[in-house]
Design a protein around this motif. Structure first.
Motif, PDB file in Angstrom:
ATOM      1  N   VAL A  65      -4.760  -0.302  -5.987  1.00 29.40           N
ATOM      2  CA  VAL A  65      -5.242   0.126  -4.670  1.00 29.40           C
ATOM      3  C   VAL A  65      -6.502   0.974  -4.818  1.00 29.40           C
ATOM      4  O   VAL A  65      -7.475   0.809  -4.081  1.00 29.40           O
ATOM      5  CB  VAL A  65      -4.132   0.892  -3.939  1.00 29.40           C
ATOM      6  CG1 VAL A  65      -4.671   1.554  -2.688  1.00 29.40           C
ATOM      7  CG2 VAL A  65      -3.023  -0.064  -3.555  1.00 29.40           C
ATOM      8  N   GLU A  66      -6.483   1.867  -5.808  1.00 34.84           N
ATOM      9  CA  GLU A  66      -7.659   2.717  -6.015  1.00 34.84           C
ATOM     10  C   GLU A  66      -8.887   1.888  -6.357  1.00 34.84           C
ATOM     11  O   GLU A  66      -9.981   2.153  -5.861  1.00 34.84           O
ATOM     12  CB  GLU A  66      -7.398   3.687  -7.167  1.00 34.84           C
ATOM     13  CG  GLU A  66      -6.782   4.989  -6.738  1.00 34.84           C
ATOM     14  CD  GLU A  66      -6.589   5.911  -7.918  1.00 34.84           C
ATOM     15  OE1 GLU A  66      -7.301   5.728  -8.925  1.00 34.84           O
ATOM     16  OE2 GLU A  66      -5.731   6.783  -7.842  1.00 34.84           O
ATOM     17  N   PRO A 117      -2.396   7.387 -13.325  1.00 36.43           N
ATOM     18  CA  PRO A 117      -2.081   6.503 -12.197  1.00 36.43           C
ATOM     19  C   PRO A 117      -1.191   5.343 -12.633  1.00 36.43           C
ATOM     20  O   PRO A 117      -1.343   4.816 -13.746  1.00 36.43           O
ATOM     21  CB  PRO A 117      -3.459   6.011 -11.744  1.00 36.43           C
ATOM     22  CG  PRO A 117      -4.370   6.255 -12.877  1.00 36.43           C
ATOM     23  CD  PRO A 117      -3.803   7.362 -13.691  1.00 36.43           C
ATOM     24  N   MET A 175       1.690   9.559  -6.004  1.00 31.67           N
ATOM     25  CA  MET A 175       0.438   9.304  -6.709  1.00 31.67           C
ATOM     26  C   MET A 175       0.246  10.372  -7.773  1.00 31.67           C
ATOM     27  O   MET A 175       0.609  11.524  -7.595  1.00 31.67           O
ATOM     28  CB  MET A 175      -0.731   9.341  -5.735  1.00 31.67           C
ATOM     29  CG  MET A 175      -0.852   8.095  -4.913  1.00 31.67           C
ATOM     30  SD  MET A 175      -2.260   8.202  -3.842  1.00 31.67           S
ATOM     31  CE  MET A 175      -3.268   6.902  -4.492  1.00 31.67           C
ATOM     32  N   ASN A 176      -0.306   9.938  -8.871  1.00 34.64           N
ATOM     33  CA  ASN A 176      -0.543  10.865  -9.975  1.00 34.64           C
ATOM     34  C   ASN A 176      -2.024  10.836 -10.307  1.00 34.64           C
ATOM     35  O   ASN A 176      -2.590   9.770 -10.504  1.00 34.64           O
ATOM     36  CB  ASN A 176       0.291  10.410 -11.180  1.00 34.64           C
ATOM     37  CG  ASN A 176       0.289  11.428 -12.279  1.00 34.64           C
ATOM     38  OD1 ASN A 176      -0.679  12.170 -12.447  1.00 34.64           O
ATOM     39  ND2 ASN A 176       1.359  11.477 -13.039  1.00 34.64           N
ATOM     40  N   MET A 177      -2.627  12.018 -10.346  1.00 37.25           N
ATOM     41  CA  MET A 177      -4.067  12.043 -10.560  1.00 37.25           C
ATOM     42  C   MET A 177      -4.442  11.657 -11.992  1.00 37.25           C
ATOM     43  O   MET A 177      -5.394  10.924 -12.211  1.00 37.25           O
ATOM     44  CB  MET A 177      -4.597  13.436 -10.253  1.00 37.25           C
ATOM     45  CG  MET A 177      -6.090  13.515 -10.310  1.00 37.25           C
ATOM     46  SD  MET A 177      -6.643  15.194 -10.184  1.00 37.25           S
ATOM     47  CE  MET A 177      -6.125  15.851 -11.736  1.00 37.25           C
ATOM     48  N   GLN A 205      -0.919   1.944  -8.016  1.00 34.09           N
ATOM     49  CA  GLN A 205      -1.887   2.951  -7.567  1.00 34.09           C
ATOM     50  C   GLN A 205      -3.281   2.592  -8.061  1.00 34.09           C
ATOM     51  O   GLN A 205      -4.263   2.681  -7.326  1.00 34.09           O
ATOM     52  CB  GLN A 205      -1.474   4.318  -8.108  1.00 34.09           C
ATOM     53  CG  GLN A 205      -2.385   5.428  -7.624  1.00 34.09           C
ATOM     54  CD  GLN A 205      -2.166   6.708  -8.393  1.00 34.09           C
ATOM     55  OE1 GLN A 205      -1.109   6.914  -8.987  1.00 34.09           O
ATOM     56  NE2 GLN A 205      -3.162   7.562  -8.390  1.00 34.09           N
ATOM     57  N   THR A 246       0.822  -1.212   0.000  1.00 38.74           N
ATOM     58  CA  THR A 246       0.000   0.000   0.000  1.00 38.74           C
ATOM     59  C   THR A 246       0.859   1.266   0.000  1.00 38.74           C
ATOM     60  O   THR A 246       0.519   2.241  -0.661  1.00 38.74           O
ATOM     61  CB  THR A 246      -0.947   0.014   1.208  1.00 38.74           C
ATOM     62  OG1 THR A 246      -0.182  -0.241   2.377  1.00 38.74           O
ATOM     63  CG2 THR A 246      -2.007  -1.047   1.081  1.00 38.74           C
ATOM     64  N   VAL A 247       1.967   1.221   0.739  1.00 32.92           N
ATOM     65  CA  VAL A 247       2.794   2.429   0.789  1.00 32.92           C
ATOM     66  C   VAL A 247       3.422   2.697  -0.567  1.00 32.92           C
ATOM     67  O   VAL A 247       3.415   3.823  -1.062  1.00 32.92           O
ATOM     68  CB  VAL A 247       3.865   2.305   1.897  1.00 32.92           C
ATOM     69  CG1 VAL A 247       4.905   3.399   1.739  1.00 32.92           C
ATOM     70  CG2 VAL A 247       3.230   2.401   3.262  1.00 32.92           C
ATOM     71  N   THR A 300       0.936   4.199  -2.836  1.00 35.06           N
ATOM     72  CA  THR A 300       0.407   5.544  -2.580  1.00 35.06           C
ATOM     73  C   THR A 300       1.491   6.610  -2.530  1.00 35.06           C
ATOM     74  O   THR A 300       1.193   7.765  -2.274  1.00 35.06           O
ATOM     75  CB  THR A 300      -0.377   5.576  -1.248  1.00 35.06           C
ATOM     76  OG1 THR A 300       0.436   4.998  -0.237  1.00 35.06           O
ATOM     77  CG2 THR A 300      -1.663   4.782  -1.353  1.00 35.06           C
ATOM     78  N   ARG A 301       2.764   6.211  -2.785  1.00 38.03           N
ATOM     79  CA  ARG A 301       3.795   7.260  -2.925  1.00 38.03           C
ATOM     80  C   ARG A 301       3.749   7.763  -4.358  1.00 38.03           C
ATOM     81  O   ARG A 301       3.462   7.002  -5.292  1.00 38.03           O
ATOM     82  CB  ARG A 301       5.193   6.720  -2.640  1.00 38.03           C
ATOM     83  CG  ARG A 301       5.470   6.321  -1.214  1.00 38.03           C
ATOM     84  CD  ARG A 301       5.052   7.339  -0.194  1.00 38.03           C
ATOM     85  NE  ARG A 301       3.718   6.987   0.312  1.00 38.03           N
ATOM     86  CZ  ARG A 301       3.093   7.589   1.303  1.00 38.03           C
ATOM     87  NH1 ARG A 301       3.658   8.611   1.896  1.00 38.03           N
ATOM     88  NH2 ARG A 301       1.905   7.206   1.697  1.00 38.03           N
ATOM     89  N   PHE A 307     -10.161   0.121  -3.335  1.00 39.37           N
ATOM     90  CA  PHE A 307     -10.796   1.090  -2.444  1.00 39.37           C
ATOM     91  C   PHE A 307     -12.171   1.489  -2.982  1.00 39.37           C
ATOM     92  O   PHE A 307     -13.163   1.525  -2.239  1.00 39.37           O
ATOM     93  CB  PHE A 307      -9.892   2.318  -2.303  1.00 39.37           C
ATOM     94  CG  PHE A 307     -10.389   3.308  -1.297  1.00 39.37           C
ATOM     95  CD1 PHE A 307     -10.094   3.166   0.036  1.00 39.37           C
ATOM     96  CD2 PHE A 307     -11.161   4.382  -1.700  1.00 39.37           C
ATOM     97  CE1 PHE A 307     -10.556   4.071   0.960  1.00 39.37           C
ATOM     98  CE2 PHE A 307     -11.632   5.292  -0.782  1.00 39.37           C
ATOM     99  CZ  PHE A 307     -11.330   5.136   0.552  1.00 39.37           C
TER     100      PHE A 307
END
Lengths: 246, 164
Positions: A71-72, A64, A59-61, A68, A52-53, A56-57, A75
């Protein structure tokens, strides 16, 4: 050539874990701990944190990365489940718990498929711990949103159903714990049994195929059981927090 | 409990899980929620901007349509005006031509009348002289100038009554 289950377990124990619980006395309490389960849990925790870390380092909107995105997606999937089942205002605070629960159980279930490793969820202590935690969480959420009125549902539809409703309530954590434990432990036992049944010479003639099939199915079962546990947690909580429609 | 294999590992597992939960809540959860919110915001902004632009484009289109309609009407008005002016001009020219023709015709008629008058007077004089000449021949020069003059006057008077 057929080996017993104990022999297989003994051969697979390449890390030298003791067979008996680790026992010591703290004050007046006699404490027993399963060392293999604990070590495996810590490894799984480290893996979850690593996954997870690193996801989430940085992160690019707009673009992705693969991790990322994974995980997204997990979630968003869980958030969709939570928001479908309860008021988003009540559900938002639960999201971190649901997310952690799902990802921890998923990693736990899959970790047992790595050779010589064991799923933390193949120990009934882990699943019972999770289930008891969920049980208290459900009671806490019920009291938080309904106060003492939460316990009224034990007397419905008739007060003399009280023993039944209590059994029903207690059956929830028990079934949660043993469903997950049974599935994962059973899967691990069958892996060992297949290894014991099929000696090295059988492997040359395609004896590895049942193991491969069973491993693939175990991956599926790992996902499904993690999902079921999470889904039932959401369902139990949504039952106690929803407004009664009269 | 012992028979089921449940021991203090259960408590340890709950503690492990809570530690993991706290860690993920602090380190991982926030960035995920942030990035999802940012993306949602971004998409909402894009949608709003697109809607805004669509409205502006629609307004521009309406404006252009109105302007085009106005220009068309103006052109129509100008053409009508020009046509009317042309027609008026043509009418005027025709009127002027008619008046001119009338004038020319009248002056020509006047000229003709004058010429006729002149010709009639000349003819009268000549007719009178000829008549007198003839009469002189006939009367064998027995007439005095007084009588002749009286005769001429009488003749002229008669000749004036002739229709010619």
């Amino acid at each position: 050539m057929v080996k017993s289950l104990e022999e297989v377990h003994e051969e697979l124990n390449v890390w030298g874990f003791p067979h008996h619980p680790w026992e010591f006395t703290l004050g007046n309490t006699h404490i027993t701990l399963n060392p293999k389960t604990l070590v495996m849990t810590w490894i799984v925790m480290l893996l979850v944190i690593l996954f997870t870390v690193s996801a989430t380092r940085n992160m690019n909107m707009k673009r992705p990365g693969k991790l990322q995105l994974m995980v997204e997606e997990i979630f968003l999937f869980l958030r969709g489940l939570v928001y479908e089942n309860m008021d988003p205002k009540k559900g938002a605070g639960l999201m971190s718990l649901i997310f952690t629960l799902f990802i921890f159980l998923l990693f736990s279930n899959l970790w047992g498929l790595v050779p010589t490793m064991m799923s933390p969820t193949a120990d009934v202590n882990t699943t019972a711990g999770m289930a008891i935690m969920v049980f208290f969480l459900v009671q806490f959420m019920g009291m938080r949103y309904k106060g003492a009125g939460h316990f009224k549902h034990f007397l419905e539809p008739f007060p003399f159903f009280l023993p039944l409703t209590i059994v029903e309530e207690l059956a929830k954590p028990v079934t949660l714990a043993f469903r997950l434990y049974g599935n994962i432990y059973g899967g691990e036992v069958l892996i060992a049994v297949l290894l014991g049944l099929l000696g090295l010479n059988t492997f040359i003639f395609g004896g590895f195929i049942p193991s491969v099939v069973w491993l693939a199915f175990s991956i599926f079962v790992g996902f499904i059981q993690a999902f079921i546990f999470t889904m039932l947690t959401i369902a139990y909580i949504s039952q106690v927090v929803k407004e009664h429609e009269h | 409990m012992e028979a089921l294999g449940i021991n203090y590992t259960l408590v340890a597992q709950i503690i492990n899980f809570v530690i993991l939960l706290i860690f993920l809540r602090l380190v991982v959860y926030k960035p995920i929620v942030n990035i999802l919110e940012q993306r949602q915001q971004y998409i909402a902004n894009n949608v709003a901007a697109a809607e805004e632009e669509r409205k502006q484009a629609e307004a521009l289109r309406q404006q252009y349509l109105a302007e085009m309609q106005k220009a068309r009407e103006e052109a129509q008005a100008i053409i009508q005006q020009a046509t009317k002016a042309g027609e008026d001009k043509a009418q005027e020219i025709v009127e002027a031509a008619k008046a001119e023709a009338q004038r020319i015709k009248e002056s020509a008629l006047e000229e003709i009348a004058r010429e006729k008058e002149k010709a009639v007077a000349e003819l009268r004089d000549q007719v009178a002289s000829l008549s007198i000449l003839v009469a002189q021949k006939i009367i064998n020069q027995t007439i005095t100038p007084e009588i002749q003059h009286g005769l001429v006057q009488e003749f002229i008077k008669e000749a004036g009554d002739l229709p010619c």
